[in-house]
Scaffold this motif. Structure first.
Motif, PDB file in Angstrom:
ATOM      1  N   GLU A   1      51.353  34.940  37.895  1.00 39.78           N
ATOM      2  CA  GLU A   1      51.906  35.544  39.111  1.00 39.78           C
ATOM      3  C   GLU A   1      51.269  34.973  40.384  1.00 39.78           C
ATOM      4  O   GLU A   1      51.819  35.110  41.469  1.00 39.78           O
ATOM      5  CB  GLU A   1      51.695  37.069  39.076  1.00 39.78           C
ATOM      6  CG  GLU A   1      52.422  37.772  37.954  1.00 39.78           C
ATOM      7  CD  GLU A   1      51.690  37.746  36.605  1.00 39.78           C
ATOM      8  OE1 GLU A   1      52.272  38.228  35.617  1.00 39.78           O
ATOM      9  OE2 GLU A   1      50.542  37.228  36.519  1.00 39.78           O
ATOM     10  N   ASN A   2      50.145  34.313  40.246  1.00 40.43           N
ATOM     11  CA  ASN A   2      49.439  33.750  41.397  1.00 40.43           C
ATOM     12  C   ASN A   2      49.992  32.348  41.674  1.00 40.43           C
ATOM     13  O   ASN A   2      49.312  31.335  41.509  1.00 40.43           O
ATOM     14  CB  ASN A   2      47.933  33.720  41.133  1.00 40.43           C
ATOM     15  CG  ASN A   2      47.130  33.487  42.389  1.00 40.43           C
ATOM     16  OD1 ASN A   2      47.643  33.034  43.398  1.00 40.43           O
ATOM     17  ND2 ASN A   2      45.849  33.795  42.307  1.00 40.43           N
TER      18      ASN A   2
ATOM     19  N   ARG B   1      47.741  40.761  30.116  1.00 38.16           N
ATOM     20  CA  ARG B   1      48.033  39.709  31.088  1.00 38.16           C
ATOM     21  C   ARG B   1      47.914  38.341  30.421  1.00 38.16           C
ATOM     22  O   ARG B   1      47.062  38.111  29.564  1.00 38.16           O
ATOM     23  CB  ARG B   1      47.037  39.749  32.265  1.00 38.16           C
ATOM     24  CG  ARG B   1      47.024  41.018  33.083  1.00 38.16           C
ATOM     25  CD  ARG B   1      48.222  41.208  33.988  1.00 38.16           C
ATOM     26  NE  ARG B   1      48.433  40.191  34.979  1.00 38.16           N
ATOM     27  CZ  ARG B   1      48.059  40.264  36.258  1.00 38.16           C
ATOM     28  NH1 ARG B   1      47.396  41.328  36.695  1.00 38.16           N
ATOM     29  NH2 ARG B   1      48.346  39.294  37.097  1.00 38.16           N
TER      30      ARG B   1
ATOM     31  N   HIS C   1      44.276  44.077  31.844  1.00 35.68           N
ATOM     32  CA  HIS C   1      43.915  44.230  33.251  1.00 35.68           C
ATOM     33  C   HIS C   1      44.553  45.523  33.734  1.00 35.68           C
ATOM     34  O   HIS C   1      45.768  45.619  33.772  1.00 35.68           O
ATOM     35  CB  HIS C   1      44.427  43.014  34.034  1.00 35.68           C
ATOM     36  CG  HIS C   1      44.053  42.989  35.460  1.00 35.68           C
ATOM     37  ND1 HIS C   1      44.990  42.989  36.449  1.00 35.68           N
ATOM     38  CD2 HIS C   1      42.846  42.943  36.076  1.00 35.68           C
ATOM     39  CE1 HIS C   1      44.387  42.948  37.613  1.00 35.68           C
ATOM     40  NE2 HIS C   1      43.084  42.918  37.413  1.00 35.68           N
TER      41      HIS C   1
ATOM     42  N   GLU D   1      43.670  42.634  45.321  1.00 38.46           N
ATOM     43  CA  GLU D   1      45.078  42.207  45.361  1.00 38.46           C
ATOM     44  C   GLU D   1      45.713  42.215  43.978  1.00 38.46           C
ATOM     45  O   GLU D   1      46.924  42.283  43.847  1.00 38.46           O
ATOM     46  CB  GLU D   1      45.200  40.834  46.004  1.00 38.46           C
ATOM     47  CG  GLU D   1      44.933  40.891  47.504  1.00 38.46           C
ATOM     48  CD  GLU D   1      44.977  39.528  48.156  1.00 38.46           C
ATOM     49  OE1 GLU D   1      44.869  38.482  47.445  1.00 38.46           O
ATOM     50  OE2 GLU D   1      45.127  39.486  49.380  1.00 38.46           O
ATOM     51  N   GLY D   2      44.898  42.103  42.920  1.00 39.88           N
ATOM     52  CA  GLY D   2      45.384  42.302  41.564  1.00 39.88           C
ATOM     53  C   GLY D   2      45.845  41.089  40.791  1.00 39.88           C
ATOM     54  O   GLY D   2      46.153  41.210  39.608  1.00 39.88           O
ATOM     55  N   ASN D   3      45.892  39.896  41.401  1.00 32.32           N
ATOM     56  CA  ASN D   3      46.355  38.722  40.666  1.00 32.32           C
ATOM     57  C   ASN D   3      45.377  37.559  40.705  1.00 32.32           C
ATOM     58  O   ASN D   3      45.771  36.401  40.561  1.00 32.32           O
ATOM     59  CB  ASN D   3      47.720  38.255  41.198  1.00 32.32           C
ATOM     60  CG  ASN D   3      48.837  39.135  40.707  1.00 32.32           C
ATOM     61  OD1 ASN D   3      48.817  39.611  39.574  1.00 32.32           O
ATOM     62  ND2 ASN D   3      49.806  39.376  41.559  1.00 32.32           N
TER      63      ASN D   3
ATOM     64  N   PHE E   1      46.280  33.652  36.705  1.00 34.73           N
ATOM     65  CA  PHE E   1      47.423  34.491  36.346  1.00 34.73           C
ATOM     66  C   PHE E   1      48.720  33.787  36.777  1.00 34.73           C
ATOM     67  O   PHE E   1      48.782  33.248  37.883  1.00 34.73           O
ATOM     68  CB  PHE E   1      47.357  35.853  37.039  1.00 34.73           C
ATOM     69  CG  PHE E   1      46.283  36.775  36.523  1.00 34.73           C
ATOM     70  CD1 PHE E   1      46.039  36.930  35.174  1.00 34.73           C
ATOM     71  CD2 PHE E   1      45.538  37.533  37.411  1.00 34.73           C
ATOM     72  CE1 PHE E   1      45.061  37.801  34.710  1.00 34.73           C
ATOM     73  CE2 PHE E   1      44.562  38.409  36.963  1.00 34.73           C
ATOM     74  CZ  PHE E   1      44.322  38.537  35.611  1.00 34.73           C
TER      75      PHE E   1
END
Length: 164
Positions: free
Chosen positions: A121-122, A151, A146, A27-29, A119
């Motif tokens: 963003e999470n 990040r 990342h 999912e990346g975060n 992060f």
């Protein structure tokens, strides 16, 4: 619906735990990691008495695990943790139940601080942790790359009110 059970994370949960971890990675975060580790590395890097799974029958819905932050005696009461929930099981209070189990297990043996880097963003994870008594200490800016992009990581901690 069968109630979710929180139990010790054991080797028989390995495949499902690592699959959930990989889903979070994809999912990346969730983490700087790009691949879930082999079970042996996962198992070695986490404290056996402070790792749990949420189960629906034999299906792992999520997991939490803590690692020591240092082998120096001054940090004996400080751990960092990760918590992951299968994408299809989110919104059911599973992550909170897992965090509560971790908090109880760590306080029972005198651990006074649980920390995590998340992060920014999470936002769901940040909100979850704050509801569970974690406080934001600050943001570590451009702490790592990342997928080729710098990040930030928000550093949070929960200080025990029981272990003083």
């Amino acid at each position: 619906m069968t109630p979710v059970r929180i139990e010790a994370l054991l080797p028989e949960h390995a495949e499902q735990v690592l699959g959930i971890y990989q889903s979070g990675i994809d999912e990346g975060n969730a983490t700087f990691e790009t691949r879930a580790p082999a079970w042996e590395a996962f198992d070695t890097g986490r404290l056996p008495q402070h790792r749990f799974v949420a189960l629906d029958d034999d299906t792992v819905l999520g997991w939490v695990a803590a690692s020591a932050v240092s082998d120096r005696c001054a940090y004996a009461g400080v751990v960092e943790h990760s918590v992951y929930v299968h994408p299809d099981a989110r919104g059911r209070g599973i992550a909170r139940a897992l965090l509560d189990a971790l908090i109880a297990s760590t306080e029972a043996v005198g651990i006074w601080t649980i920390q995590s880097g998340i992060f920014p963003e999470n936002t769901a994870s940040l909100a979850l942790h704050q509801r569970a008594g974690f406080r934001v200490l600050g943001t570590r800016e451009r702490i790592g790359r990342h997928h080729g992009t710098w990040r930030d990581v928000v550093l949070l901690e929960r200080r025990s009110l029981v272990v003083v």
